[in-house]
Scaffold this motif. Sequence first.
Motif, PDB file in Angstrom:
ATOM      1  N   GLY A  22       0.903  -1.121  -0.117  1.00 43.02           N
ATOM      2  CA  GLY A  22      -0.114  -0.031   0.004  1.00 43.02           C
ATOM      3  C   GLY A  22       0.864   1.395   0.027  1.00 43.02           C
ATOM      4  O   GLY A  22       1.380   1.643  -0.957  1.00 43.02           O
ATOM      5  N   GLY A  23       0.816   2.009   1.107  1.00 43.05           N
ATOM      6  CA  GLY A  23       1.556   3.309   1.075  1.00 43.05           C
ATOM      7  C   GLY A  23       2.754   3.071   1.231  1.00 43.05           C
ATOM      8  O   GLY A  23       3.687   3.964   0.519  1.00 43.05           O
ATOM      9  N   ALA A  36       2.997  -6.245  -2.073  1.00 35.05           N
ATOM     10  CA  ALA A  36       1.425  -6.611  -2.358  1.00 35.05           C
ATOM     11  C   ALA A  36       0.773  -5.362  -2.507  1.00 35.05           C
ATOM     12  O   ALA A  36       0.991  -4.270  -1.567  1.00 35.05           O
ATOM     13  CB  ALA A  36       0.834  -7.482  -1.416  1.00 35.05           C
ATOM     14  N   MET A  37      -0.142  -5.198  -3.043  1.00 33.95           N
ATOM     15  CA  MET A  37      -1.467  -4.170  -3.124  1.00 33.95           C
ATOM     16  C   MET A  37      -2.664  -4.753  -2.418  1.00 33.95           C
ATOM     17  O   MET A  37      -3.401  -5.333  -3.213  1.00 33.95           O
ATOM     18  CB  MET A  37      -1.571  -3.367  -4.308  1.00 33.95           C
ATOM     19  CG  MET A  37      -0.106  -2.768  -4.885  1.00 33.95           C
ATOM     20  SD  MET A  37       0.130  -1.235  -3.885  1.00 33.95           S
ATOM     21  CE  MET A  37      -1.143  -0.222  -4.172  1.00 33.95           C
ATOM     22  N   PHE A  93      -9.347   0.386  -3.355  1.00 33.09           N
ATOM     23  CA  PHE A  93      -8.526   0.145  -4.595  1.00 33.09           C
ATOM     24  C   PHE A  93      -7.169   0.506  -4.731  1.00 33.09           C
ATOM     25  O   PHE A  93      -6.602   1.086  -3.675  1.00 33.09           O
ATOM     26  CB  PHE A  93      -9.277   0.962  -5.786  1.00 33.09           C
ATOM     27  CG  PHE A  93      -8.877   2.502  -5.596  1.00 33.09           C
ATOM     28  CD1 PHE A  93      -7.989   3.012  -6.565  1.00 33.09           C
ATOM     29  CD2 PHE A  93      -9.393   3.411  -4.662  1.00 33.09           C
ATOM     30  CE1 PHE A  93      -7.436   4.309  -6.507  1.00 33.09           C
ATOM     31  CE2 PHE A  93      -9.022   4.757  -4.507  1.00 33.09           C
ATOM     32  CZ  PHE A  93      -8.146   5.119  -5.466  1.00 33.09           C
ATOM     33  N   PRO A  94      -6.360  -0.282  -5.418  1.00 29.84           N
ATOM     34  CA  PRO A  94      -4.780  -0.143  -5.374  1.00 29.84           C
ATOM     35  C   PRO A  94      -4.490   1.407  -5.805  1.00 29.84           C
ATOM     36  O   PRO A  94      -4.977   1.859  -6.974  1.00 29.84           O
ATOM     37  CB  PRO A  94      -4.403  -0.858  -6.655  1.00 29.84           C
ATOM     38  CG  PRO A  94      -5.476  -1.979  -6.792  1.00 29.84           C
ATOM     39  CD  PRO A  94      -6.684  -1.256  -6.694  1.00 29.84           C
ATOM     40  N   SER A 105      -4.802  -9.232  -4.843  1.00 29.71           N
ATOM     41  CA  SER A 105      -4.068  -8.797  -3.483  1.00 29.71           C
ATOM     42  C   SER A 105      -2.988  -9.828  -3.376  1.00 29.71           C
ATOM     43  O   SER A 105      -2.686  -9.965  -2.072  1.00 29.71           O
ATOM     44  CB  SER A 105      -4.926  -8.597  -2.333  1.00 29.71           C
ATOM     45  OG  SER A 105      -5.678  -7.529  -2.671  1.00 29.71           O
ATOM     46  N   GLU A 106      -2.591 -10.685  -4.364  1.00 24.37           N
ATOM     47  CA  GLU A 106      -1.544 -11.663  -4.130  1.00 24.37           C
ATOM     48  C   GLU A 106      -0.339 -11.125  -3.616  1.00 24.37           C
ATOM     49  O   GLU A 106      -0.060 -10.025  -4.111  1.00 24.37           O
ATOM     50  CB  GLU A 106      -1.360 -12.536  -5.316  1.00 24.37           C
ATOM     51  CG  GLU A 106      -2.611 -13.598  -5.626  1.00 24.37           C
ATOM     52  CD  GLU A 106      -2.551 -14.658  -4.464  1.00 24.37           C
ATOM     53  OE1 GLU A 106      -1.642 -14.816  -3.803  1.00 24.37           O
ATOM     54  OE2 GLU A 106      -3.372 -15.431  -4.649  1.00 24.37           O
ATOM     55  N   GLN A 107       0.637 -11.811  -3.349  1.00 22.02           N
ATOM     56  CA  GLN A 107       1.872 -11.359  -2.646  1.00 22.02           C
ATOM     57  C   GLN A 107       2.987 -11.695  -3.427  1.00 22.02           C
ATOM     58  O   GLN A 107       2.985 -13.168  -3.971  1.00 22.02           O
ATOM     59  CB  GLN A 107       2.134 -11.515  -1.309  1.00 22.02           C
ATOM     60  CG  GLN A 107       1.210 -11.063  -0.356  1.00 22.02           C
ATOM     61  CD  GLN A 107       1.340 -11.710   1.175  1.00 22.02           C
ATOM     62  OE1 GLN A 107       2.406 -12.350   1.456  1.00 22.02           O
ATOM     63  NE2 GLN A 107       0.529 -11.010   1.992  1.00 22.02           N
TER      64      GLN A 107
END
Length: 483
Positions: free
Chosen positions: A151-152, A172-173, A181-182, A205-207
Amino acid sequence: MPLRAKLLSQQQQQPQSRTMASASSLAHFPPTPADEPEDVVFQSLYGLRTIELNRPKKLNALNGSMIRKIAPRLLEWAKSDMANVIVMKGAGDKAFCAGGDVQQLAKWNQDPAINGRKKSAAYFGQEYKLDHLIATYQKPYIAFMDGITMGGGVGLSIHAPFRIATERTVFAMPETTIGFFPDVGASFFLPRMEGQVGTWLALTSEQLTGANVFYSGVATHYLHSTSLNALESRLAELRFRDYDDLDRRLEVVNATIEEFVTGLPYDEPIAVAGEVRKAIDRCFRFDTVGEIMEALEGEMKNPVTNKWASKTRETMHMRSPTSVHVTLKQMRIGGKWNIASAFKREFGMASKFMGYPDFNEGVTARLVEKRKPKWRPASLEEFASEDRRQLVDSFFLEDGKTKKLELLNDETYSEYPFKNFGVPTEKEVEDKIAEGKVKSKGEVVEYFVREKRQKQGVKEVVSEILSRKTQEGEEGLTWVYEE
């Protein structure tokens, strides 16, 4: 072409003054009260300037206080002849930055007494201004993506010319898991990833972990975490000549990082490769969620990819249906936005999500109460109706009700100007084969290893691309285009 010329040639507006710490730009980030904790630590060593996110117990989650400290400091260093190289890193050994402090945003949204939704939108405005500043920064900027980077934290790193992954990196997002949302420029960088990998990461949202963050192109380099301190010390010693342009300075920094490469883990092959990678491109190429789900169902009949397809379908059904549908449209149109437009459009989307129930529900359920969220609408299939499609479209409408985002500078571009520091892309390999000068896979690998100056990972990445996308015949090597 020099980097500065590239930026100027890609701008869709007349160029304005470069990033400077003017009174008007600093006004976007009012001074932080002195009694706020030391959540960011700034250090100077010779020509090196280090920013350390200092909330290790919170996995260095980004909040407004941190943003209000970082942005003015970057603006200050941009005009300083003493600041040569910038390093962004996180405190502790678990996370670079695990994302924004979304729990605080959810609390604000549910407090009408303080006009909480407006306050949350203002947070995103400040975050996106900082991210855009990083994306257009005119000094070497290096992100140590050591640990959780989501994310951030992705916004603080993905737009940098140098992004270093380690054995501890987890990328990940994860926004669709919490009804969002991304963002942080994901509209720009995810559609530009190889094939449909960006769309797959966005919707599921997979890593990606460790070396695979590097193999995927998310990171430009892979180092062992124990090498980072020594690298910092070496970066502090770098001296640039007054007449060195940014391109030259970036080349010096790149060569310096390469000095500390210690090899890739032998037991961590490329994960997004082979038949699974082909399946990702087959399934996530469609423009509707329904078609993607149908393609995944069809893939379940393939004995090689059926487990992956089954797991992916199950994952998609767990995500916020609204987020998944909005995100797919974002992936399809975001690839046409320039870097400035991406942040401006995302600000409008984020502001609207703060008034949508899935965000507060997702954050509360996933992060606070540790339960399964109750999404509204509840299923992906409910978006087949016209009113649901209009709901998705509404997140992209510029209706005049949302205040437009004013960035800290007017710089923009349509493609990242720093792509040459990472591993080769599929497009580069395809173009090389199209020249007709290489006749075998071995020749292609040798060319890129030589062209990239023996950079680690090049052999592995190019070999994987060739095994998946080419075939050798009597006429030599040809590129395979799938239906």
